[in-house]
Design a protein around this motif. Structure first.
Motif, short mmCIF file in Angstrom:
data_model
loop_
_atom_site.label_atom_id
_atom_site.label_comp_id
_atom_site.label_asym_id
_atom_site.label_seq_id
_atom_site.Cartn_x
_atom_site.Cartn_y
_atom_site.Cartn_z
N UNK A 1 0.86 -1.11 0.41
CA UNK A 1 0.32 0.02 0.28
C UNK A 1 1.13 1.19 0.14
N UNK A 2 2.20 1.46 0.59
CA UNK A 2 3.16 2.39 0.72
C UNK A 2 3.17 2.08 -0.62
N UNK A 3 4.06 1.64 -1.11
CA UNK A 3 4.46 1.53 -2.92
C UNK A 3 3.33 2.28 -3.10
N UNK A 4 1.90 1.37 -3.43
CA UNK A 4 1.41 2.03 -4.13
C UNK A 4 0.92 3.50 -4.38
N UNK A 5 0.32 3.23 -3.31
CA UNK A 5 0.38 5.49 -2.80
C UNK A 5 1.19 6.17 -3.38
N UNK A 6 2.82 5.55 -3.53
CA UNK A 6 3.98 6.19 -4.51
C UNK A 6 3.75 6.49 -5.58
N UNK A 7 3.17 5.40 -6.09
CA UNK A 7 3.25 5.19 -7.40
C UNK A 7 2.41 5.96 -7.84
N UNK A 8 1.55 5.97 -6.92
CA UNK A 8 0.14 6.66 -7.51
C UNK A 8 -0.20 8.32 -7.42
N UNK A 9 1.01 8.70 -6.71
CA UNK A 9 1.13 10.24 -6.40
C UNK A 9 2.26 11.10 -7.77
N UNK A 10 3.16 9.30 -8.00
CA UNK A 10 3.70 9.89 -8.94
C UNK A 10 3.45 10.06 -10.36
N UNK A 11 2.14 9.37 -10.82
CA UNK A 11 1.77 9.72 -11.74
C UNK A 11 2.27 8.64 -12.36
N UNK A 12 2.61 7.24 -11.96
CA UNK A 12 3.27 5.79 -12.74
C UNK A 12 2.08 5.18 -13.64
#
Length: 256
Positions: free
Chosen positions: A243-254
């Protein structure tokens, strides 16, 4: 002889990076162009992350700089920097440019567009821009390329750094030099998984008659295989569910 690039090399680096700076930071390095570089298949990779808020861009830049410092303790980095910049259309972004020594050694060993003095480059620790300039200087000294324009020499130098096959580089640039409106069309290389996450896509082009060229086909299979091995690995499958990775990836627009 440089080591053969593998997905496992990238996994080993990212596993250690996660231990040093946490799982969220891996989102900066998980895109296809960066995975190919971490695997040793390319010398150069970049990250480009857009946002209208300058405070957010500054925060991302700090995080990228921290991850670069951590990577320096894990693998040999030839050059890397994180920065806030603008596109030619004046769009703000935070990003990084990085050259990894393992990939630089690999591409220098595998190109025949440069003479043996190319190996001196690996010892000079030049910035990304200066490294391109140094490669251009070597290309300009070769009688095959003396008449090429500065712009096309730059394209060749960049192609070498990102690990494109020689025949694709030459096929493209030699046609650009001719500037023939009736020239053969170009086709994109078949790199499977190159759109797995949004990033500067690691796909090159070449003249259509090279579609069955053994050298290019082998290269396409190498890059496609590395990406498939990485993204289907238990390491990535576990990471993608975090969930932490997914949140960051979403924040970065990946995500597409």
């Amino acid at each position: 002889m440089a080591s053969k690039p593998t997905a496992q090399t990238a996994i080993d680096i990212l596993e250690r990076l996660k231990g040093n700076v946490g799982v969220a930071a891996l989102a900066y390095w998980i895109t296809p162009n960066s995975i190919l570089t971490l695997s040793g298949a390319r010398a150069y990779c970049d990250g480009v992350f857009y946002h209208s808020n300058k405070k957010q861009l500054a925060e991302w830049t700090t995080e990228m700089a921290q991850s670069i410092e951590a990577l320096k303790s894990i693998t040999d980095i030839y050059f890397a920097e994180a920065k806030v910049d603008k596109t030619t259309s004046q769009e703000n972004y935070a990003g990084y440019d990085a050259v990894f020594t393992i990939g630089l050694n690999f591409v220098l060993n595998n190109t025949e567009l440069l003479d043996d003095s190319k190996f001196d480059l690996a010892q000079q620790m030049l910035s990304g821009e200066k490294l391109v300039e140094a490669i251009c200087t070597l290309l300009k000294q070769d009688e095959r390329f003396m008449q090429y324009s500065k712009e096309n020499l730059n394209h060749m130098a960049f192609g070498i750094l990102v690990g494109y096959p020689d025949k694709a580089i030459l096929g493209l640039v030699s046609d650009w030099e001719k500037d023939d409106p009736f020239a053969e069309p170009f086709i994109d290389a078949d790199i499977r998984g190159s759109w797995y996450y949004i990033c500067p896509r690691p796909v090159y082009s070449y003249p259509r008659h090279l579609v069955n060229d053994t050298h290019i086909n082998t290269h396409e299979q190498l890059w496609s295989g590395i990406l498939q091995d990485f993204y289907t690995s238990s390491f990535h499958e576990t990471l993608a569910k975090d969930s932490i990775f997914k949140s960051k990836a979403n924040e970065l627009g990946l995500y597409r």
